[in-house]
Design a protein around this motif. Sequence first.
Motif, PDB file in Angstrom:
ATOM      1  N   ASN A 272     -54.145  -7.049 -53.160  1.00  0.00           N
ATOM      2  CA  ASN A 272     -55.133  -8.102 -53.390  1.00  0.00           C
ATOM      3  C   ASN A 272     -54.524  -9.395 -53.925  1.00  0.00           C
ATOM      4  OD1 ASN A 272     -54.330  -7.067 -55.822  1.00  0.00           O
ATOM      5  ND2 ASN A 272     -56.383  -6.835 -56.677  1.00  0.00           N
ATOM      6  N   HIS A 273     -53.346  -9.758 -53.452  1.00  0.00           N
ATOM      7  CA  HIS A 273     -52.664 -10.951 -53.969  1.00  0.00           C
ATOM      8  C   HIS A 273     -53.040 -12.186 -53.148  1.00  0.00           C
ATOM      9  CE1 HIS A 273     -49.686  -9.025 -56.775  1.00  0.00           C
ATOM     10  NE2 HIS A 273     -50.144  -7.976 -56.119  1.00  0.00           N
ATOM     11  N   PRO A 274     -53.587 -13.233 -53.792  1.00  0.00           N
ATOM     12  CA  PRO A 274     -53.993 -14.437 -53.054  1.00  0.00           C
ATOM     13  C   PRO A 274     -52.798 -15.332 -52.731  1.00  0.00           C
ATOM     14  CG  PRO A 274     -54.451 -14.716 -55.386  1.00  0.00           C
ATOM     15  CD  PRO A 274     -53.911 -13.316 -55.228  1.00  0.00           C
ATOM     16  N   VAL A 275     -52.715 -15.724 -51.477  1.00  0.00           N
ATOM     17  CA  VAL A 275     -51.637 -16.602 -51.007  1.00  0.00           C
ATOM     18  C   VAL A 275     -52.258 -17.788 -50.280  1.00  0.00           C
ATOM     19  CG1 VAL A 275     -49.766 -16.807 -49.313  1.00  0.00           C
ATOM     20  CG2 VAL A 275     -49.849 -14.836 -50.852  1.00  0.00           C
ATOM     21  N   LYS A 276     -51.779 -18.977 -50.590  1.00  0.00           N
ATOM     22  CA  LYS A 276     -52.267 -20.167 -49.900  1.00  0.00           C
ATOM     23  C   LYS A 276     -51.292 -20.601 -48.825  1.00  0.00           C
ATOM     24  CE  LYS A 276     -54.070 -24.842 -50.509  1.00  0.00           C
ATOM     25  NZ  LYS A 276     -54.487 -25.893 -51.452  1.00  0.00           N
ATOM     26  N   ASP A 277     -51.812 -20.731 -47.606  1.00  0.00           N
ATOM     27  CA  ASP A 277     -51.029 -21.262 -46.495  1.00  0.00           C
ATOM     28  C   ASP A 277     -51.151 -22.783 -46.541  1.00  0.00           C
ATOM     29  OD1 ASP A 277     -50.357 -22.258 -43.813  1.00  0.00           O
ATOM     30  OD2 ASP A 277     -50.232 -20.136 -43.267  1.00  0.00           O
ATOM     31  N   LEU A 278     -50.049 -23.463 -46.827  1.00  0.00           N
ATOM     32  CA  LEU A 278     -50.066 -24.912 -47.005  1.00  0.00           C
ATOM     33  C   LEU A 278     -50.251 -25.656 -45.690  1.00  0.00           C
ATOM     34  CD1 LEU A 278     -47.114 -25.199 -49.568  1.00  0.00           C
ATOM     35  CD2 LEU A 278     -49.570 -25.015 -50.044  1.00  0.00           C
ATOM     36  N   GLN A 288     -48.752  -6.778 -51.075  1.00  0.00           N
ATOM     37  CA  GLN A 288     -47.402  -7.127 -51.511  1.00  0.00           C
ATOM     38  C   GLN A 288     -46.709  -5.950 -52.184  1.00  0.00           C
ATOM     39  OE1 GLN A 288     -46.688 -10.898 -53.180  1.00  0.00           O
ATOM     40  NE2 GLN A 288     -48.323 -11.903 -52.068  1.00  0.00           N
ATOM     41  N   ASN A 289     -45.386  -5.961 -52.076  1.00  0.00           N
ATOM     42  CA  ASN A 289     -44.560  -4.949 -52.726  1.00  0.00           C
ATOM     43  C   ASN A 289     -43.155  -5.507 -52.867  1.00  0.00           C
ATOM     44  OD1 ASN A 289     -43.075  -2.775 -53.585  1.00  0.00           O
ATOM     45  ND2 ASN A 289     -43.100  -1.737 -51.611  1.00  0.00           N
ATOM     46  N   HIS A 290     -42.927  -6.283 -53.923  1.00  0.00           N
ATOM     47  CA  HIS A 290     -41.575  -6.781 -54.156  1.00  0.00           C
ATOM     48  C   HIS A 290     -41.375  -7.086 -55.634  1.00  0.00           C
ATOM     49  CE1 HIS A 290     -44.034 -10.404 -53.310  1.00  0.00           C
ATOM     50  NE2 HIS A 290     -43.281 -10.993 -54.228  1.00  0.00           N
ATOM     51  N   TYR A 328     -44.759 -11.490 -48.252  1.00  0.00           N
ATOM     52  CA  TYR A 328     -45.691 -10.350 -48.309  1.00  0.00           C
ATOM     53  C   TYR A 328     -45.582  -9.496 -47.044  1.00  0.00           C
ATOM     54  CZ  TYR A 328     -48.337 -13.864 -45.708  1.00  0.00           C
ATOM     55  OH  TYR A 328     -48.707 -14.834 -44.801  1.00  0.00           O
ATOM     56  N   HIS A 329     -46.379  -8.413 -47.011  1.00  0.00           N
ATOM     57  CA  HIS A 329     -46.318  -7.477 -45.890  1.00  0.00           C
ATOM     58  C   HIS A 329     -47.563  -7.619 -45.010  1.00  0.00           C
ATOM     59  CE1 HIS A 329     -43.355  -4.391 -47.851  1.00  0.00           C
ATOM     60  NE2 HIS A 329     -42.990  -5.637 -48.017  1.00  0.00           N
ATOM     61  N   PRO A 330     -47.482  -8.369 -43.908  1.00  0.00           N
ATOM     62  CA  PRO A 330     -48.629  -8.477 -43.007  1.00  0.00           C
ATOM     63  C   PRO A 330     -48.657  -7.306 -42.036  1.00  0.00           C
ATOM     64  CG  PRO A 330     -46.870  -9.893 -42.243  1.00  0.00           C
ATOM     65  CD  PRO A 330     -46.353  -9.205 -43.470  1.00  0.00           C
ATOM     66  N   ASP A 331     -49.308  -6.213 -42.400  1.00  0.00           N
ATOM     67  CA  ASP A 331     -49.352  -5.077 -41.483  1.00  0.00           C
ATOM     68  C   ASP A 331     -50.725  -4.433 -41.481  1.00  0.00           C
ATOM     69  OD1 ASP A 331     -47.430  -3.990 -44.014  1.00  0.00           O
ATOM     70  OD2 ASP A 331     -49.202  -2.795 -43.568  1.00  0.00           O
ATOM     71  N   SER A 332     -51.006  -3.699 -40.425  1.00  0.00           N
ATOM     72  CA  SER A 332     -52.354  -3.199 -40.179  1.00  0.00           C
ATOM     73  C   SER A 332     -52.774  -2.071 -41.108  1.00  0.00           C
ATOM     74  CB  SER A 332     -52.462  -2.722 -38.718  1.00  0.00           C
ATOM     75  OG  SER A 332     -51.467  -1.763 -38.434  1.00  0.00           O
ATOM     76  N   CYS A 333     -51.857  -1.548 -41.935  1.00  0.00           N
ATOM     77  CA  CYS A 333     -52.258  -0.509 -42.883  1.00  0.00           C
ATOM     78  C   CYS A 333     -52.869  -1.113 -44.134  1.00  0.00           C
ATOM     79  CB  CYS A 333     -51.082   0.394 -43.257  1.00  0.00           C
ATOM     80  SG  CYS A 333     -49.835  -0.393 -44.298  1.00  0.00           S
TER      81      CYS A 333
END
Length: 354
Positions: A272-278, A288-290, A328-333
Amino acid sequence: MKAKLILEDGTIFKGKAFGYLEESVGEVVFNTSMAGYGEILTDPSYYGQIVTMTYPLIGNYGISLEDVQSKKVCAKGFIVREKSDTPNNFRNEMSLDVYLKQNKIIGLEGIDTRALTKMITKKGTMKGIITLDSNATFENTKTKLENFSNADAVLAVSRKEKECFQGNREKVAIIDYGVKNYIINDFVKRDCDVTVYPATATAEEILNDNPDLIFLSNGPGDPAEIDNSIIENVKNMIGKKPMVGIGLGHQIIAKAFGGKTGKLKFGHRGGNHPVKDLEMNKIFITAQNHGYYVSEVPECMNVTQINLNDNTVEGMKHKELPIYSVQYHPDSCSVSKDNMHIYDKFLELVDSNK
């Protein structure tokens, strides 16, 4: 059976062991996801880590082997407030307890996971040991904690031989630093012709197969400790083919161009981490996992995305070359499907390069 978690600062949590009853040492981290523990356990990015789940009840829908992200459990241990002994779901194939036993991973339940999480957010991630020894103390486990190292994590999780998945669209070369199955599948679903290479594959070997796109995968460990030959291989492919990356791959791209990485105090791990695409001026919810991040962006790169929790870099794009990456991890899971368009942006680099 009674067990303890002993942290490198001397703190001890007492609980009950489950799964495979053998002590384990690792870096203690936490994940805020409410579901997806099967994917978390088998994500190679967790190699060397003891994962604490902040959600209080884990295991209630059991384990489905369709959800696993690699051939085995990669986490070194698993900590929960309460495990479910009666999973109930139409996809359930076995209980969490049985699954950990089969994969020889110890679990710990019954500790105050809220207190542990607060401690990590205050002091940062720490090494820890889950032990069954009733006489264990910080003093007599200190050497084991000090000797623990995760420096060879990438080589430990990467496949040893290349693997092919036939398709009719773009030829994608995935370099496996600890790639998740779902990431491979997300390219396969787009009918890409995918070849997955070991982390040790040379630039010559990959370029000789003439891919349309080079993808640097996610993976575990500190990018500052990664073998220099891996960085050199990436440098030797820059400018010759479009290149993209996620997670560790994103960090490797930064290092290949002279950027720097640093360690986060307690990492970003959750769904549930919010990311802004500039570029799009939109906010996305990401998985996310890092524990590390790009601390200094190379001069040749533009920042495309930022984490709204701490303003760390979540995306970069080269100013001239077809190179793009996200942290981040953009994946379908993932619970959120906000970020599936990232794969289309990756593949658009192929068209723009042509």
